[in-house]
Design an enzyme around this catalytic site. Structure first.
Site, PDB file in Angstrom:
ATOM      1  N   HIS A  67       0.700  -1.276  -0.375  1.00 28.15           N
ATOM      2  CA  HIS A  67       0.413   0.283   0.135  1.00 28.15           C
ATOM      3  C   HIS A  67       1.225   0.976  -0.048  1.00 28.15           C
ATOM      4  CE1 HIS A  67      -3.789  -1.866   1.081  1.00 28.15           C
ATOM      5  NE2 HIS A  67      -2.957  -3.166   1.146  1.00 28.15           N
ATOM      6  N   ASP A 126      -5.801   5.525   2.335  1.00 29.24           N
ATOM      7  CA  ASP A 126      -6.505   4.014   1.788  1.00 29.24           C
ATOM      8  C   ASP A 126      -7.605   3.911   2.114  1.00 29.24           C
ATOM      9  OD1 ASP A 126      -6.081   0.855   2.370  1.00 29.24           O
ATOM     10  OD2 ASP A 126      -4.350   1.321   1.685  1.00 29.24           O
TER      11      ASP A 126
END
Length: 484
Positions: A21, A132
């Site tokens: 990520h 995110d």
């Protein structure tokens, strides 16, 4: 676009704390910085160390651009986590029997940073927050303070569409077993999958409830940023914008924001091989003759599976670079290798323990194929490098990505994985050998290679001035400017 206007934009980038990520979000922060925005990455002390060197190098090369880090406190022990557990990769290597529970606890603990996020937004008054998907609480924080929140999933339009249609139509409820194939209804193309592969989170489980929160926060957010390019999956980008999230911008492949050799080499953790040594080894090989194997930062194979891969590689006769991750219980020795394997493959094979400079390797002309777990970062990096792939999905949304590579784009060869890796089914040496042979020199290898190369060229064109992703970055920044 007008340089002076764009300089007023300040974007906060808040990645989930895991390599898969953090890497694309860092790429994204650099991309927007190059386009005139001020970029600030939000993270915790241990993760900041991963960002520091690449950011310092980027600033040295681009002294006029603005990019920085804001560190949030994350007291692991106080939150009931092991000391130093600031990154999901810690949990992957931890490998205790309760590592699944630990991941959930880690996921829920990130909410501790909510107050720090709100204070920082109040102080800096940014133009936007890119957070995110695993931070659903960020939407409420941003909304409260009048800042648009963008969601970043880190996957393809295709897999997002598949997940959406699975939730809406629930085709897995209409088949006899979890291994019975079915077509995902309502999608362009006949996409066949099984419940085992679709990895649908049961709604009543803690993870299922959490994913419901994620979806609700997405609905209330300003929009979605996607690491893809329009030409790659146009039918699914259109479907996504029509039915799933009305506002989405495609801004990838993000890996292409690394232009310099050093940038490519420094991406992610410190590599366990000197890049010059690696390039020298590749330079000695015939173009298109080497297969590269890497299975992401979250995959640890058993010794039995590693042994099968080794035998399969040796049987294929191909030159290879193989990145091997093991958990702490497996130790550093290589007892899992077949006896005499290293001697027999001297000069033909390179084993890199832990972390490798992947983009640097994929871009080398000697690489002819990529054996991948189908995590989206790896898949889009393989596409951008113009490579055919051997697909070996393990979990998450990876079986969807495999369908995109093998059935839609037709640049992938399936190794034969039919269920999640955690179920423990081995892929045999014969399957590995067959797939490696097929991707490099099989009957359709040339056709596959030419189409993969064409997609790589399209990927590069998408991020250049006038390209589809370049233009979508413009549209997004203009929209933020329009809010001022």
């Amino acid at each position: 676009m007008n340089r002076e206007v764009s300089e007023r934009i300040h974007i906060l980038f808040f990645p989930f704390m895991a390599q898969g990520h953090m890497i694309p979000i860092l790429d994204m922060a650099k991309l927007f910085s190059r386009r005139g925005a001020k970029s600030t990455l939000l993270t915790t002390p241990i993760n900041a160390k991963i960002f520091e060197k690449p950011i310092e190098a980027f600033k040295n090369q681009n002294p006029d651009l603005e990019i920085g880090i804001k560190i949030f406190n994350f007291p692991c022990v106080e939150l009931g986590l092991p000391e130093g557990c600031e990154n999901a990769d810690f949990i992957n290597s931890y490998q205790k029997s309760d590592s699944g529970d630990l991941f959930l606890k880690f996921l829920f603990s990130t909410k501790y940073m909510k107050q720090q996020l709100e204070s920082f937004i109040e102080t800096t008054k940014p133009s936007a927050l890119v957070a995110d998907m695993f931070f659903p609480w960020a939407t409420e924080s941003a909304e409260k303070l009048g800042v648009p929140r963008l969601v970043f999933h880190g996957t393809s339009f295709f897999s997002l569409c598949c997940s959406y249609n699975m939730r809406i139509h629930k085709p897995h409820k209409k088949v006899a077993t979890s291994s019975t194939p079915f077509v995902i209804p309502g999608l362009p193309g006949d996409i066949v999958i099984t419940e085992d592969q679709a990895n649908v989170a049961k709604e009543e489980t803690p993870m299922g409830k959490f994913m419901k929160e994620v979806r609700e926060s997405e609905t209330n957010s300003f929009g979605v940023l996607v690491n893809s390019f329009y030409e790659l999956e146009s039918a699914y980008a259109d479907f996504y914008r029509s039915f799933v999230a009305k506002r989405a911008w495609h801004i990838g492949p993000l890996s292409l924001s690394n232009r310099e050799l050093g940038e490519k080499a420094r991406r992610g953790k410190k590599a366990n091989i000197d890049e010059q040594e690696c390039l020298k080894w590749l330079d000695s090989k015939t173009p298109g003759s080497v297969v590269y194997l890497s299975f992401g930062s979250g995959t640890n194979f058993t010794n039995d599976q590693l042994l099968e891969i080794a035998f399969g590689l040796e049987g294929s006769g191909q030159s290879f670079i193989w990145v091997v991750r093991k958990n702490e219980n497996q130790g550093d020795n290589e007892e899992w290798l077949p006896e005499g394997f290293k001697e027999r493959t001297t000069g033909k094979g390179l084993i890199i323990p832990g972390w490798a400079p992947q983009v640097l390797i994929l871009d080398h002309k000697a690489i002819g194929g990529f054996v991948t777990h189908c995590g989206w970062n790896s898949a889009i990096e393989g596409i951008a490098a113009g490579l055919p792939m051997v697909t070996w999905p393990m979990g998450a949304e990876q079986f969807y990505n495999e369908k995109l590579l093998t059935k839609v784009l037709r640049i992938g060869v399936n190794v034969g994985a039919t269920e999640l890796v955690k179920k423990g089914k081995l892929i045999s040496r014969a399957q590995v050998e067959k797939a490696v042979r097929e991707v490099i020199g099989g009957e359709k290898a040339e056709e596959r290679r030419l189409w993969a190369k064409k997609l790589g060229e399209m990927a590069k064109a998408a991020v250049e001035e006038g390209g589809s992703s370049y233009n979508d970055v413009n549209k997004f920044m203009e929209e933020l400017n329009g809010r001022k």
